[in-house]
Design a protein around this motif. Structure first.
Motif, PDB file in Angstrom:
ATOM      1  N   ARG A 401      34.120  41.568  34.173  1.00 41.55           N
ATOM      2  CA  ARG A 401      35.127  40.984  35.073  1.00 41.55           C
ATOM      3  C   ARG A 401      36.462  41.689  34.880  1.00 41.55           C
ATOM      4  NH1 ARG A 401      31.130  39.037  36.622  1.00 41.55           N
ATOM      5  NH2 ARG A 401      30.621  36.859  37.141  1.00 41.55           N
ATOM      6  N   HIS A 402      37.275  41.659  35.959  1.00 37.07           N
ATOM      7  CA  HIS A 402      38.650  42.162  35.905  1.00 37.07           C
ATOM      8  C   HIS A 402      39.512  41.235  36.750  1.00 37.07           C
ATOM      9  CE1 HIS A 402      42.092  44.755  35.769  1.00 37.07           C
ATOM     10  NE2 HIS A 402      42.090  44.922  37.091  1.00 37.07           N
ATOM     11  N   ASN A 403      40.508  40.611  36.077  1.00 32.42           N
ATOM     12  CA  ASN A 403      41.364  39.628  36.750  1.00 32.42           C
ATOM     13  C   ASN A 403      40.535  38.556  37.451  1.00 32.42           C
ATOM     14  OD1 ASN A 403      43.711  40.934  35.939  1.00 32.42           O
ATOM     15  ND2 ASN A 403      43.843  42.170  37.820  1.00 32.42           N
ATOM     16  N   GLY A 404      39.477  38.133  36.776  1.00 25.75           N
ATOM     17  CA  GLY A 404      38.640  37.063  37.309  1.00 25.75           C
ATOM     18  C   GLY A 404      37.638  37.507  38.362  1.00 25.75           C
ATOM     19  N   LYS A 405      37.677  38.775  38.747  1.00 26.92           N
ATOM     20  CA  LYS A 405      36.758  39.269  39.768  1.00 26.92           C
ATOM     21  C   LYS A 405      35.631  40.083  39.114  1.00 26.92           C
ATOM     22  CE  LYS A 405      40.382  39.768  43.290  1.00 26.92           C
ATOM     23  NZ  LYS A 405      41.076  40.733  44.198  1.00 26.92           N
ATOM     24  N   THR A 406      34.466  40.041  39.754  1.00 34.27           N
ATOM     25  CA  THR A 406      33.352  40.861  39.268  1.00 34.27           C
ATOM     26  C   THR A 406      33.727  42.328  39.347  1.00 34.27           C
ATOM     27  OG1 THR A 406      31.753  39.214  40.050  1.00 34.27           O
ATOM     28  CG2 THR A 406      30.916  41.427  39.595  1.00 34.27           C
ATOM     29  N   THR A 408      32.791  45.193  40.277  1.00 40.62           N
ATOM     30  CA  THR A 408      31.803  45.842  41.141  1.00 40.62           C
ATOM     31  C   THR A 408      32.031  47.352  41.206  1.00 40.62           C
ATOM     32  OG1 THR A 408      33.209  45.576  43.082  1.00 40.62           O
ATOM     33  CG2 THR A 408      31.676  43.772  42.585  1.00 40.62           C
ATOM     34  N   LEU A 411      35.169  47.919  43.186  1.00 36.76           N
ATOM     35  CA  LEU A 411      36.399  47.656  42.444  1.00 36.76           C
ATOM     36  C   LEU A 411      36.691  48.801  41.472  1.00 36.76           C
ATOM     37  CD1 LEU A 411      38.775  45.868  41.666  1.00 36.76           C
ATOM     38  CD2 LEU A 411      37.248  44.616  40.104  1.00 36.76           C
TER      39      LEU A 411
END
Length: 467
Positions: A401-406, A408, A411
């Motif tokens: 995760r990065h800043n709460g996001k997967t 991907t 990203l």
């Protein structure tokens, strides 16, 4: 094919290399021809053919002829359907052999005028003219050593380069896959299987299809494993492929293609494979290791010191000429080259069609990759590097995760673009998921693209996007 091997002190190593072809089983070994004859007289053995190499001959040429005549009598009485295949580099042995067995179709000889005899060629000789019941003596036409026979009967004096060129003339070959759609050594297939797609094929615009791909990344990013598996996938697609290991320091390709090490033990000259190919590019067919019909590998053996003076031969001029030569001979040239080496040979950027930039889907890997590239390349080269790069997300972890996001692939590419001055349309070439099975590739000796359908599909996607 059940084989009786007579090949001198390195028979055991040759046995191991030959049996990589599943159609060959070495059922017995003797170090020299005399021992083999005595053993055959004392015992009744089950085998199809004897393979005799120069190293298995310890007697004089006169004694060699006597041994051949005795063996011929023994075959008439006890082994009527056994054949003898003799591979030699010695004209004297060639002459004695033909004088002794002329006219007997069970005896074949293959004269090779190269310093090194590739294992793949020896395998081909072993499997040549397989027949459960070969003709009995005197039932085939004479094979005396004359010019017409040498031309018509399999060319007793054979050169390896001609055979190799014929292989590269075939862009696609007939499928020969196992039940999982995975290629077998020595064969190639245009069909692959995955969980969702049963047939995938890389379509070529023409038979002149040629691509040079550099696979690079920071240490530990998975560049070498990517090269090895892309090579297996490319060759299984029927594409003539060569791997050039420019990681002079670590030489990780040796770990993924152990056949190279096996051949080095049998042919020490192969240790300098990369250097020899660099000096004389058209010698690649005898100075590199053929993994299967469509795949060659050239690297350096671990036994070569990194301080060896011969390594100084590897300069940009010779490397550039070598790559240009390979482009004309292969559909796909895969170069394993660390980022620092690529910056050293930055003139190659104009010759490269695409760069597989291996990076993990985490912030540390993305930042360190961008910073390393920026530090090593001058501005002009950096622009070309960025244009030709496609990220390959190796050791991909869905849980990151990065800043709460997967984290991907998209990203990851976005972060690389923001940090490294790439265009915003940078797209990943594909992903290679992390798994325990992936980590066990080296220990198992099998590339994961060969045994796992899911990974095979991933490498197919990466290869297609890089091409």
């Amino acid at each position: 094919m059940k084989l009786y091997l007579v090949a001198g002190s390195k028979s055991e190593m040759l046995k191991k290399a030959l049996e990589e072809n599943r159609d060959i089983e070495v059922v017995h070994i003797d170090n020299n021809f005399d021992e083999a004859l005595n053993n055959l007289i004392r015992n009744s053995l089950d085998f199809d053919s004897i393979l005799l190499m120069d190293a298995g001959i310890v007697e004089s040429t006169e004694s060699f002829t006597d041994t051949l005549n005795t063996l011929k009598e023994l075959m008439n009485s006890t082994y009527p359907y056994v054949t003898l295949k003799f591979i030699t580099k010695d004209p004297a042995y060639l002459n004695e052999y033909n004088n002794a067995v002329s006219g007997d179709g069970r005896f074949e000889v293959f004269f090779v005028d190269n310093v090194r005899i590739p294992i793949s060629y020896i395998q081909e000789v072993c499997l040549k003219n397989r027949n459960p019941k070969p003709p009995k003596p005197q039932q085939t036409e004479s094979r005396a050593l004359d010019d017409s026979t040498k031309t018509s009967e399999n060319k007793l004096t054979q050169t390896l380069s001609g055979k190799s060129k014929s292989i590269f003339g075939r862009i696609f070959s007939k499928p020969n896959a196992n039940e999982n759609g995975v290629e077998s050594d020595g064969a190639s297939s245009t069909i692959i299987s995955s969980g969702t797609q049963h047939k995938q094929k890389i379509s070529l615009v023409s038979k002149d299809f040629r691509k040079v791909i550099v696979v690079t990344g920071c240490r530990g990013a998975g560049a070498t494993s990517t090269v090895a598996n892309l090579a297996i996938e490319s060759s299984s697609q029927g594409l003539s492929t060569i791997v050039v290991d420019m990681d002079i320091e670590y030489r990780g390709i040796n770990l993924y293609f152990s056949k190279f090490g096996d051949e080095v033990e049998y042919n020490p000259d192969l240790s300098y494979s990369l250097v020899r190919c660099m000096i004389k590019p058209d010698s690649y067919d005898i100075n590199s290791c053929r993994i299967n019909d469509n795949l060659f590998v050239t690297t350096l053996a671990y036994s070569i010191s990194s301080k060896d003076k011969l390594l100084e031969i590897i300069d940009i001029k010779k490397l550039s000429a070598f790559i240009n030569f390979l482009r004309l001979r292969f559909n796909v040239v895969l170069i394993d080259m660390p980022i620092n080496s690529l910056s050293k040979y930055s003139e190659l950027l104009t010759q490269i069609d695409s760069i597989a930039l291996c990076v993990n889907n985490n912030l540390y890997s993305a930042i360190s990759t961008v910073r390393t590239v920026e530090d090593l390349f001058v501005k002009e080269d950096l622009v070309l590097f960025n244009v030709k790069s496609r990220p390959v997300l190796t050791k991909y972890n869905e849980a990151n995760r990065h800043n709460g996001k997967t984290f991907t692939p998209e990203l990851t590419c976005k972060i690389i673009c923001e940090l490294g001055g790439y265009d915003n349309d940078l797209n990943p070439a594909g992903i290679v998921p992390y798994s325990r099975e992936f980590d066990l590739q080296i220990d198992s000796g099998q590339k994961i693209a060969s045994v796992n359908k899911v990974y095979k599909n991933h490498y197919f996607t990466i290869l297609k996007n890089l091409l």
